[in-house]
Design an enzyme around this catalytic site. Structure first.
Site, PDB file in Angstrom:
ATOM      1  N   CYS A 111       1.938  -5.790  -1.331  1.00  0.00           N
ATOM      2  CA  CYS A 111       2.423  -5.478   0.032  1.00  0.00           C
ATOM      3  C   CYS A 111       3.033  -6.694   0.728  1.00  0.00           C
ATOM      4  O   CYS A 111       3.696  -6.542   1.751  1.00  0.00           O
ATOM      5  CB  CYS A 111       1.298  -4.905   0.871  1.00  0.00           C
ATOM      6  N   HIS A 231       2.642  -5.943   8.365  1.00  0.00           N
ATOM      7  CA  HIS A 231       2.484  -4.937   7.316  1.00  0.00           C
ATOM      8  C   HIS A 231       1.617  -3.813   7.878  1.00  0.00           C
ATOM      9  O   HIS A 231       0.602  -4.065   8.531  1.00  0.00           O
ATOM     10  CB  HIS A 231       1.817  -5.579   6.089  1.00  0.00           C
ATOM     11  N   ASN A 261       0.999   3.495   4.683  1.00  0.00           N
ATOM     12  CA  ASN A 261       1.250   2.183   4.065  1.00  0.00           C
ATOM     13  C   ASN A 261       2.298   2.356   2.964  1.00  0.00           C
ATOM     14  O   ASN A 261       2.050   3.049   1.974  1.00  0.00           O
ATOM     15  CB  ASN A 261      -0.077   1.668   3.496  1.00  0.00           C
TER      16      ASN A 261
END
Ligand code: COA
Length: 302
Positions: A111, A231, A261
């Site tokens: 990520c 994020h 996500n």
């Protein structure tokens, strides 16, 4: 190192998985998911591949920035969901763009991938060997989710974001790190496997460290930053960072309710949406964390 982001773009697939849909798949509830994560829905590819989405996001950035494709000579794609080992997603995007010459490759930093890719692009641009970089995050995470595991399946979605990066007079700053995940708290062998609680603790700390370190490198304070683009993994993680660091929550751009996500795509998608709302030049702080464990931050004008 001095680069700025000249243009941004995104691609969001049309398929949608709502929290209500998950109530039919695992033992969960809309209320649990919203209160524990902030997620209301996530998007899911219909027919698109990771390459398709990377290309569409790239074209969006190219069009928004009125960029001549031929001027792009470096393409980096951050992803953990490429359909094949080689050619890379970046090679495929280069082909779709019709560019006969460019340096193109993928990176895997989970990520944090987009932040790593941005720093690598910036370093390569600063050598003057390349002039204009296309940096992309693209993920089809719904294909690697274990739909029997309620701890993880509700969290992830698909999408892509892209940025055109150029050398600039504006200063830019980066902080990228990794520390070993000795206990396999966050891995993808076939499917995403995660110890949510452990990752949560790591994430709150890693985000705060990254924000502090990049500000320190830049010799700036948080008040010099127009917006923080974090994020999007869990709304509560960002709320905890906001509280611990005494930074008002409104300063963090959030869209997790819509997308969940999307790993390496989450920061560039959020950035593209921020840029749409604020077309005038802004100084943003990007910050992320992920499997590895990787973490990092960037301060850049957009
Ligand atoms: N629906 C309903 N209940 C669920 C559930 C779901 N989808 N998922 C887990 N639960 C249950 C658990 O089984 C547990 O039940 P128990 O107490 O009977 O054992 C209970 O809810 C609490 O679980 P817990 O793990 O303590 O929840 P949490 O508040 O820590 O939230 C996460 C779980 C995964 C949302 C949270 O830990 C998280 O976001 N972690 C970080 C994940 C992350 O950022 N990953 C990406 C890295 S890039």
């Amino acid at each position: 190192m001095s680069v700025h982001i000249k243009a941004t773009g995104k691609y969001i697939p049309n398929g949608v998985l709502t929290n209500k849909d998950f109530e039919q798949i695992v033992e969960t509830s809309d209320e649990w998911i919203v209160t524990r994560t902030g997620i209301k829905k996530r998007h899911k590819v219909v027919e698109e591949t990771t390459v398709d989405m990377a290309y569409y996001a790239a074209m969006d950035a190219i069009n928004k920035g009125s960029i001549k494709k031929e001027d792009i000579d470096l393409i980096i794609v951050a992803t953990i969901t490429g359909e094949q080992k080689t050619p890379s997603i970046a090679n495929a995007v280069q082909m779709r763009l019709g560019l006969e010459t460019a340096m193109s490759f993928d990176i895997n930093a989970a990520c944090t991938g987009f932040i790593y890719a941005l720093e690598v692009a910036s370093a390569l641009l600063s050598t003057f060997a390349y002039n204009r970089a296309l940096v992309i995050g693209s993920e089809t995470l719904t294909k690697i989710v274990d739909y029997t595991d309620r701890n993880t399946c509700i969290l992830f979605g698909d999408g892509a974001g892209a940025a055109i990066v150029e050398r600039s007079k504006d200063a830019s700053h980066f902080f990228s790190q990794a520390k070993p995940d000795y206990n396999d708290y966050l891995t993808v062998k076939k499917y995403i496997h995660m110890d949510g609680k452990r990752v949560y603790i790591f994430a709150v700390d890693a985000m705060a460290t990254s924000i502090e370190k990049v500000l320190e490198k830049a010799n700036l304070t948080i008040d010099d930053i127009d917006a923080i683009i974090p994020h999007q993994a869990n709304e509560r993680i960002v709320q905890a960072v906001s509280k611990n660091m005494n930074i008002p929550y409104e300063r963090f751009e959030m869209n997790i309710a819509e997308y969940g996500n999307t790993s390496a795509a989450s920061i560039p998608i959020t950035l593209a949406e921020y840029k749409e709302k604020h077309p005038d030049k802004k100084r943003v702080l990007l910050v992320g964390f992920g499997g590895g464990f990787t973490y990092g931050a960037a301060i850049v004008n957009v």
